[in-house]
Design a protein around this motif. Structure first.
Motif, PDB file in Angstrom:
ATOM      1  N   SER A 165     -12.517   4.349  -8.963  1.00 15.01           N
ATOM      2  CA  SER A 165     -12.823   5.688  -9.146  1.00 15.01           C
ATOM      3  C   SER A 165     -14.305   5.894  -8.818  1.00 15.01           C
ATOM      4  N   LEU A 166     -15.219   5.025  -8.686  1.00 17.79           N
ATOM      5  CA  LEU A 166     -16.565   5.070  -8.041  1.00 17.79           C
ATOM      6  C   LEU A 166     -16.587   5.031  -6.645  1.00 17.79           C
ATOM      7  N   GLY A 167     -15.679   4.247  -6.144  1.00 21.14           N
ATOM      8  CA  GLY A 167     -15.637   4.206  -4.885  1.00 21.14           C
ATOM      9  C   GLY A 167     -14.986   5.378  -4.191  1.00 21.14           C
ATOM     10  N   LEU A 168     -14.130   6.140  -4.523  1.00 28.44           N
ATOM     11  CA  LEU A 168     -13.323   7.025  -4.005  1.00 28.44           C
ATOM     12  C   LEU A 168     -14.106   8.491  -4.329  1.00 28.44           C
ATOM     13  N   LYS A 169     -14.901   8.558  -5.536  1.00 31.03           N
ATOM     14  CA  LYS A 169     -15.854   9.484  -5.590  1.00 31.03           C
ATOM     15  C   LYS A 169     -17.038   9.650  -4.793  1.00 31.03           C
ATOM     16  N   HIS A 170     -17.730   8.468  -4.496  1.00 29.80           N
ATOM     17  CA  HIS A 170     -18.933   8.523  -3.778  1.00 29.80           C
ATOM     18  C   HIS A 170     -18.836   8.227  -2.322  1.00 29.80           C
ATOM     19  N   PHE A 171     -17.627   7.545  -2.060  1.00 31.29           N
ATOM     20  CA  PHE A 171     -17.159   7.086  -0.381  1.00 31.29           C
ATOM     21  C   PHE A 171     -15.925   7.311  -0.083  1.00 31.29           C
ATOM     22  N   PRO A 172     -15.509   8.500  -0.331  1.00 38.65           N
ATOM     23  CA  PRO A 172     -14.025   8.719  -0.020  1.00 38.65           C
ATOM     24  C   PRO A 172     -13.273   8.463   1.273  1.00 38.65           C
ATOM     25  N   GLU A 173     -14.308   8.942   2.375  1.00 45.69           N
ATOM     26  CA  GLU A 173     -13.937   8.694   3.670  1.00 45.69           C
ATOM     27  C   GLU A 173     -14.139   7.375   4.242  1.00 45.69           C
ATOM     28  N   LEU A 174     -14.909   6.535   3.601  1.00 45.20           N
ATOM     29  CA  LEU A 174     -15.039   4.980   4.136  1.00 45.20           C
ATOM     30  C   LEU A 174     -14.090   4.362   3.327  1.00 45.20           C
ATOM     31  N   LEU A 175     -13.705   4.504   1.996  1.00 45.37           N
ATOM     32  CA  LEU A 175     -13.108   3.584   1.380  1.00 45.37           C
ATOM     33  C   LEU A 175     -11.636   3.862   1.167  1.00 45.37           C
ATOM     34  N   GLY A 176     -11.313   5.555   1.415  1.00 44.39           N
ATOM     35  CA  GLY A 176      -9.882   5.991   1.060  1.00 44.39           C
ATOM     36  C   GLY A 176      -9.331   6.360   2.270  1.00 44.39           C
ATOM     37  N   ARG A 177      -7.981   6.488   2.031  1.00 39.39           N
ATOM     38  CA  ARG A 177      -7.124   7.172   2.923  1.00 39.39           C
ATOM     39  C   ARG A 177      -5.962   8.142   2.126  1.00 39.39           C
ATOM     40  N   GLN A 178      -5.132   9.131   2.953  1.00 43.38           N
ATOM     41  CA  GLN A 178      -4.255   9.607   2.213  1.00 43.38           C
ATOM     42  C   GLN A 178      -2.914   8.898   2.118  1.00 43.38           C
ATOM     43  N   SER A 179      -2.310   9.164   1.127  1.00 42.86           N
ATOM     44  CA  SER A 179      -1.013   8.587   0.725  1.00 42.86           C
ATOM     45  C   SER A 179       0.108   9.198   1.641  1.00 42.86           C
TER      46      SER A 179
ATOM     47  N   ASN B 151       2.232  11.653  -0.226  1.00 42.18           N
ATOM     48  CA  ASN B 151       1.603  12.771  -0.937  1.00 42.18           C
ATOM     49  C   ASN B 151       0.006  12.971  -0.184  1.00 42.18           C
ATOM     50  N   PRO B 152      -0.093  13.847   0.536  1.00 39.74           N
ATOM     51  CA  PRO B 152      -1.423  13.909   1.458  1.00 39.74           C
ATOM     52  C   PRO B 152      -2.249  14.570   0.290  1.00 39.74           C
ATOM     53  N   GLU B 153      -1.997  14.920  -0.779  1.00 36.31           N
ATOM     54  CA  GLU B 153      -3.026  15.500  -1.735  1.00 36.31           C
ATOM     55  C   GLU B 153      -3.746  14.258  -2.552  1.00 36.31           C
ATOM     56  N   ILE B 154      -3.007  13.043  -2.433  1.00 37.71           N
ATOM     57  CA  ILE B 154      -3.457  11.947  -3.262  1.00 37.71           C
ATOM     58  C   ILE B 154      -4.375  11.018  -2.424  1.00 37.71           C
ATOM     59  N   LEU B 155      -5.429  10.665  -2.828  1.00 39.93           N
ATOM     60  CA  LEU B 155      -6.440   9.476  -2.038  1.00 39.93           C
ATOM     61  C   LEU B 155      -6.348   8.249  -2.607  1.00 39.93           C
ATOM     62  N   ILE B 156      -5.852   7.286  -1.798  1.00 47.59           N
ATOM     63  CA  ILE B 156      -5.797   5.967  -2.190  1.00 47.59           C
ATOM     64  C   ILE B 156      -6.789   4.985  -1.312  1.00 47.59           C
ATOM     65  N   LEU B 157      -6.804   3.750  -2.016  1.00 41.44           N
ATOM     66  CA  LEU B 157      -7.668   2.989  -1.502  1.00 41.44           C
ATOM     67  C   LEU B 157      -7.323   2.278  -0.205  1.00 41.44           C
ATOM     68  N   LYS B 158      -8.100   1.789   0.687  1.00 42.43           N
ATOM     69  CA  LYS B 158      -7.818   1.244   1.951  1.00 42.43           C
ATOM     70  C   LYS B 158      -7.271  -0.247   1.532  1.00 42.43           C
ATOM     71  N   THR B 159      -6.367  -0.817   2.312  1.00 37.19           N
ATOM     72  CA  THR B 159      -5.773  -2.274   2.172  1.00 37.19           C
ATOM     73  C   THR B 159      -6.942  -3.101   1.876  1.00 37.19           C
ATOM     74  N   HIS B 160      -7.901  -3.126   2.661  1.00 36.84           N
ATOM     75  CA  HIS B 160      -9.030  -4.242   2.467  1.00 36.84           C
ATOM     76  C   HIS B 160      -9.971  -3.906   1.187  1.00 36.84           C
ATOM     77  N   VAL B 161     -10.007  -2.753   0.812  1.00 40.63           N
ATOM     78  CA  VAL B 161     -10.753  -2.266  -0.262  1.00 40.63           C
ATOM     79  C   VAL B 161     -10.144  -2.814  -1.691  1.00 40.63           C
ATOM     80  N   ASN B 162      -8.744  -2.466  -1.429  1.00 40.67           N
ATOM     81  CA  ASN B 162      -7.883  -2.852  -2.656  1.00 40.67           C
ATOM     82  C   ASN B 162      -7.891  -4.460  -2.794  1.00 40.67           C
ATOM     83  N   LEU B 163      -8.259  -5.168  -1.822  1.00 47.82           N
ATOM     84  CA  LEU B 163      -8.428  -6.573  -1.849  1.00 47.82           C
ATOM     85  C   LEU B 163      -9.493  -6.903  -2.450  1.00 47.82           C
ATOM     86  N   LEU B 164     -10.753  -6.515  -2.173  1.00 43.73           N
ATOM     87  CA  LEU B 164     -12.075  -6.577  -2.639  1.00 43.73           C
ATOM     88  C   LEU B 164     -11.996  -6.133  -4.052  1.00 43.73           C
TER      89      LEU B 164
END
Length: 321
Positions: free
Chosen positions: A204-218, A221-234
């Motif tokens: 929640s902190l990552g997507l709130k403060h760094f949505p473009e860097l850490l997230g991508r659209q599902s 459902n393009p309305e939903i932002l999910i973590l990129k794979t390598h960020v999920n791993l970390l």
């Protein structure tokens, strides 16, 4: 395992997408189960070594993690690294499915019905979800531990069905399958709770403060932002490491109680407090209660990577976002 929290994509217009609610619970069940099976199959050799370590198997006494990984195939063949994995798959599919589903349901219950929100409801929902999944699948975990502890040429059980029959007839019926349940539940509460809490907070902190860097659209459902794979791993690795450190001594006690009559000192491991005290007095803190912890740290990263990647893929394929 951790589940994901949906976050709306900032700056994107609202897109009307038909919600495919048909058999939602079944699709959610399948997604969690498949993710769990893929993750556990990836780290099955490390799980086998962990069990051999925790219970001080005499056939691999004095060997380190790498040495044991190399010694098992020489003594038992390559498939020896996957001993007990069949029982694990039978257990982990419903376990992963129930945990993911239960977390979402408990989280909704706590926030909507009881008014508990914020980070604390992740901790509480995660703890309850973990314990629910354990209670539903515990007998299969006992069978898996017994089979994984065996060494080729020194078999007590010939397979899953034989293990069920033997334990039922020789160890008190149904109660024999729930030996060690108390330390498992006590250990699962902080483990699952802190896993969900840590991952959810980091996400929640990552997507709130760094949505473009850490997230991508599902993709579903393009309305939903999910973590990129390598960020999920970390995030998953950090969550798993913290949760594992807190609950590991209880995991050691659980394994020794589960193995029961297989161990020569089983009479000293009849209750949680007796087992913890005995292991500490006999082997100490590092070589006893935290024996094999480094192996669990090694397991965290690949396990969480596969679990999150598979679960996210299945959620999009099955239109769960």
């Amino acid at each position: 395992m951790e589940t994901e929290t949906a976050v709306s994509t900032p700056g994107h217009p609202t897109i009307s997408i038909p919600m495919k609610r048909d058999y939602y619970w079944l699709r959610s069940f399948v997604a969690g189960g498949v993710a769990g099976c893929c993750a556990k199959s990836t780290i099955a050799p490390l799980d086998r070594v962990k069990i051999l370590f925790q219970a001080h198997n005499p056939h691999y006494k004095g060997l380190g993690v790498l040495a044991t990984l190399l010694a098992v195939p020489k003594k038992e063949g390559f498939l020896g690294l996957y001993k007990g994995n069949g029982a694990m798959m039978v257990r982990i599919f419903p376990y992963g499915a129930i945990q993911f589903m239960a977390f979402d349901n408990y989280k909704n219950l706590l926030s909507k019905q009881l008014g508990i929100s914020g980070h604390i409801h992740r901790l509480m929902a995660g703890s309850m979800a973990g314990m629910t999944a354990v209670i539903c699948t515990y007998p299969l975990d006992v069978i898996r531990a017994r089979l994984a502890f065996q060494v080729t040429g020194h078999h007590r059980y010939t397979g899953i069905s034989n293990a069920f029959q033997t334990i039922y007839l020789e160890e008190g019926g149904i109660s024999g399958f729930y030996r060690g349940l108390t330390p498992t539940l006590i250990g699962m509460a902080p483990y699952a709770g802190f896993s969900f809490f840590t991952f959810g907070t980091l996400k929640s902190l990552g997507l709130k403060h760094f949505p473009e860097l850490l997230g991508r659209q599902s993709s579903d459902n393009p309305e939903i932002l999910i973590l990129k794979t390598h960020v999920n791993l970390l995030c998953g690795g950090v969550a798993g490491a913290i949760a594992q450190t807190i609950s590991y001594p209880l995991d050691v006690a659980r394994r020794r109680m589960q193995l029961g009559a297989v161990l020569h000192d089983s009479d000293k491991c009849t209750t949680l407090t007796k087992t913890l005290k005995y292991v500490f007095q006999q082997y100490g803190l590092k070589a006893g209660l935290y024996r094999g912890l480094s192996l669990n740290y090694i397991r965290c990263v690949p396990s969480q990577a596969v679990a999150f990647t598979t679960y996210e893929f299945m959620k999009q394929v099955l239109h769960l976002n």
